[in-house]
Design an enzyme around this catalytic site. Structure first.
Site, PDB file in Angstrom:
ATOM      1  N   TYR A   1      23.412  11.242 -18.970  1.00 14.69           N
ATOM      2  CA  TYR A   1      22.856  12.537 -19.384  1.00 14.69           C
ATOM      3  C   TYR A   1      22.877  12.639 -20.905  1.00 14.69           C
ATOM      4  CZ  TYR A   1      22.083  17.588 -19.523  1.00 14.69           C
ATOM      5  OH  TYR A   1      21.562  18.839 -19.773  1.00 14.69           O
TER       6      TYR A   1
ATOM      7  N   ALA B   1      23.100  10.284 -23.097  1.00 13.96           N
ATOM      8  CA  ALA B   1      22.189   9.290 -23.700  1.00 13.96           C
ATOM      9  C   ALA B   1      20.743   9.775 -23.620  1.00 13.96           C
ATOM     10  CB  ALA B   1      22.339   7.943 -22.982  1.00 13.96           C
TER      11      ALA B   1
ATOM     12  N   LYS C   1      19.664  12.831 -23.484  1.00 17.91           N
ATOM     13  CA  LYS C   1      19.430  14.000 -24.345  1.00 17.91           C
ATOM     14  C   LYS C   1      19.438  13.606 -25.827  1.00 17.91           C
ATOM     15  CE  LYS C   1      18.847  16.966 -21.057  1.00 17.91           C
ATOM     16  NZ  LYS C   1      17.535  17.611 -20.869  1.00 17.91           N
TER      17      LYS C   1
HETATM   18  P1  NDP Z   1      17.304  23.655 -12.959  1.00 20.87           P
HETATM   19  O1  NDP Z   1      17.866  22.600 -12.079  1.00 20.87           O
HETATM   20  O2  NDP Z   1      17.628  25.084 -12.692  1.00 20.87           O
HETATM   21  O3  NDP Z   1      15.714  23.502 -13.057  1.00 20.87           O
HETATM   22  C1  NDP Z   1      15.137  22.259 -13.301  1.00 20.87           C
HETATM   23  C2  NDP Z   1      13.762  22.223 -12.677  1.00 20.87           C
HETATM   24  O4  NDP Z   1      13.217  20.921 -12.936  1.00 20.87           O
HETATM   25  C3  NDP Z   1      13.821  22.392 -11.154  1.00 20.87           C
HETATM   26  O5  NDP Z   1      12.783  23.221 -10.703  1.00 20.87           O
HETATM   27  C4  NDP Z   1      13.680  20.960 -10.669  1.00 20.87           C
HETATM   28  O6  NDP Z   1      13.097  20.823  -9.378  1.00 20.87           O
HETATM   29  C5  NDP Z   1      12.730  20.392 -11.717  1.00 20.87           C
HETATM   30  N1  NDP Z   1      12.739  18.936 -11.697  1.00 20.87           N
HETATM   31  C6  NDP Z   1      13.813  18.111 -11.567  1.00 20.87           C
HETATM   32  N2  NDP Z   1      13.417  16.835 -11.535  1.00 20.87           N
HETATM   33  C7  NDP Z   1      12.064  16.840 -11.644  1.00 20.87           C
HETATM   34  C8  NDP Z   1      11.086  15.837 -11.652  1.00 20.87           C
HETATM   35  N3  NDP Z   1      11.404  14.537 -11.518  1.00 20.87           N
HETATM   36  N4  NDP Z   1       9.785  16.185 -11.766  1.00 20.87           N
HETATM   37  C9  NDP Z   1       9.445  17.499 -11.872  1.00 20.87           C
HETATM   38  N5  NDP Z   1      10.331  18.502 -11.872  1.00 20.87           N
HETATM   39  C10 NDP Z   1      11.629  18.184 -11.756  1.00 20.87           C
HETATM   40  O7  NDP Z   1      17.776  23.233 -14.440  1.00 20.87           O
HETATM   41  P2  NDP Z   1      17.942  24.087 -15.789  1.00 20.87           P
HETATM   42  O8  NDP Z   1      16.925  25.140 -15.869  1.00 20.87           O
HETATM   43  O9  NDP Z   1      19.379  24.422 -15.930  1.00 20.87           O
HETATM   44  O10 NDP Z   1      17.654  22.941 -16.854  1.00 20.87           O
HETATM   45  C11 NDP Z   1      16.400  22.766 -17.474  1.00 20.87           C
HETATM   46  C12 NDP Z   1      16.578  21.797 -18.633  1.00 20.87           C
HETATM   47  O11 NDP Z   1      17.567  22.307 -19.533  1.00 20.87           O
HETATM   48  C13 NDP Z   1      17.073  20.411 -18.203  1.00 20.87           C
HETATM   49  O12 NDP Z   1      16.425  19.431 -18.970  1.00 20.87           O
HETATM   50  C14 NDP Z   1      18.556  20.460 -18.546  1.00 20.87           C
HETATM   51  O13 NDP Z   1      19.095  19.183 -18.786  1.00 20.87           O
HETATM   52  C15 NDP Z   1      18.536  21.314 -19.789  1.00 20.87           C
HETATM   53  N6  NDP Z   1      19.804  21.949 -20.101  1.00 20.87           N
HETATM   54  C16 NDP Z   1      20.384  22.819 -19.203  1.00 20.87           C
HETATM   55  C17 NDP Z   1      21.596  23.417 -19.516  1.00 20.87           C
HETATM   56  C18 NDP Z   1      22.276  24.359 -18.604  1.00 20.87           C
HETATM   57  O14 NDP Z   1      23.432  24.722 -18.888  1.00 20.87           O
HETATM   58  N7  NDP Z   1      21.642  24.820 -17.513  1.00 20.87           N
HETATM   59  C19 NDP Z   1      22.291  23.105 -20.797  1.00 20.87           C
HETATM   60  C20 NDP Z   1      21.580  22.200 -21.646  1.00 20.87           C
HETATM   61  C21 NDP Z   1      20.379  21.648 -21.302  1.00 20.87           C
HETATM   62  P3  NDP Z   1      14.046  20.830  -8.052  1.00 20.87           P
HETATM   63  O15 NDP Z   1      14.401  22.258  -7.845  1.00 20.87           O
HETATM   64  O16 NDP Z   1      13.191  20.270  -6.987  1.00 20.87           O
HETATM   65  O17 NDP Z   1      15.227  19.967  -8.381  1.00 20.87           O
END
Ligand code: NDP
Length: 243
Positions: A158, A160, A162
């Site tokens: 993760y 790496a 980011k």
């Molecule tokens: P969520 O899991 O709530 O939402 C992520 C969304 O992305 C989901 O709808 C998921 O679908 C979708 N998704 C996952 N894999 C794929 C894929 N291969 N193709 C298309 N869609 C996909 O995550 P967050 O909103 O918390 O996170 C969003 C971003 O923010 C991420 O990149 C995360 O690393 C980053 N982030 C989050 C933090 C946090 O504390 N929440 C902190 C720092 C960064 P499905 O529901 O089917 O899995």
């Protein structure tokens, strides 16, 4: 609505069905963008687009796996083929990974890098031709404070992935200026399905972040106002000193 945004101006949000992606889509819709939500599960992404339309926004749903190069090309073609331009890309879709060096499988390493990092390449490549045609674009990628802290123990792949987003952001900013700005956001702990944490210990502002907190910053970076900000990583974490 600002001068660069018209009804044919599309903002693509990957992982837009829920969490930070959906919170950002709401904020972008309030700026006047037409939303293209991209996510894995058809029902979830359709529901999210419907919720946006119920507020008067223009929003469409697309099902794609962001780690797949060809699917990004197909969706971008479908959007632009309707006589519109893609002016904003929010690379947001991502997954967690909690295994350290001696536990993580090769498959989990590859999957994490593909979904969190290669996706940013796939989607930038797919939408930049449209941004260049229209002469204006904003690419914003959701990194994490783990990109520089390393995250909690065992967040190897993760962290790496980011950090990779930050290198890509700086390189693309050099390549795509002056018409396209490229920035990253590094959220701290945000209350979403991905992050079950409820404890705000070590966060100066005394609470966890919300998708709306990130959405506000996305909407700012996506607007025409920050004309001289590119290649940057903006931390949005309430000043989190324990990760
Ligand atoms: P969520 O899991 O709530 O939402 C992520 C969304 O992305 C989901 O709808 C998921 O679908 C979708 N998704 C996952 N894999 C794929 C894929 N291969 N193709 C298309 N869609 C996909 O995550 P967050 O909103 O918390 O996170 C969003 C971003 O923010 C991420 O990149 C995360 O690393 C980053 N982030 C989050 C933090 C946090 O504390 N929440 C902190 C720092 C960064 P499905 O529901 O089917 O899995």
């Amino acid at each position: 609505m600002n001068t660069k945004i018209n009804t044919n101006s599309v903002a693509v949000v990957t992982g837009g069905a829920r969490g930070i992606g959906f919170g950002s889509a709401v904020a972008l819709a309030a700026k006047g963008f037409h939303l293209a939500l991209v996510d894995l599960r058809e029902e979830a992404v359709n529901e999210a687009a419907e919720k946006l339309r119920a507020t008067g926004a223009q929003a469409e749903a697309f099902v794609a796996d962001v780690s797949d190069f060809a699917q990004a090309q197909d969706v971008a073609k479908e959007i632009v083929g309707q006589d519109r331009s893609i002016n904003v890309l929010l690379n947001n879709a991502g997954i967690g990974s909690s295994n350290g060096l001696l536990e993580i499988s090769e498959a989990e390493w590859d999957r994490t890098i593909d979904i969190n990092l290669k996706s940013c390449f796939n989607w930038s490549r797919a939408v930049v031709p449209s941004m260049l045609d229209s002469g204006w674009g904003r690419i914003i990628s959701i990194s994490s404070i783990a990109s520089y802290s390393g995250g909690t123990v065992s967040k190897l792949a993760y962290a790496a992935s980011k950090s990779g987003i930050l290198g890509m952001t700086r390189s693309l900013a050099k390549e795509l200026g002056p018409s396209i700005t490229v920035n990253a956001i590094c959220p701290g702990t945000i209350s979403t399905a991905m992050n079950p944490k409820t404890d705000a210990e070590g966060i100066s502002l005394g609470r966890l972040g919300t998708p709306e907190d990130i959405g506000q910053v996305v909407a700012f970076l996506a607007s025409s106002d920050p004309n001289f900000i590119t290649g940057q990583a903006l931390t949005v974490d309430g000043f989190q000193y324990i990760t």
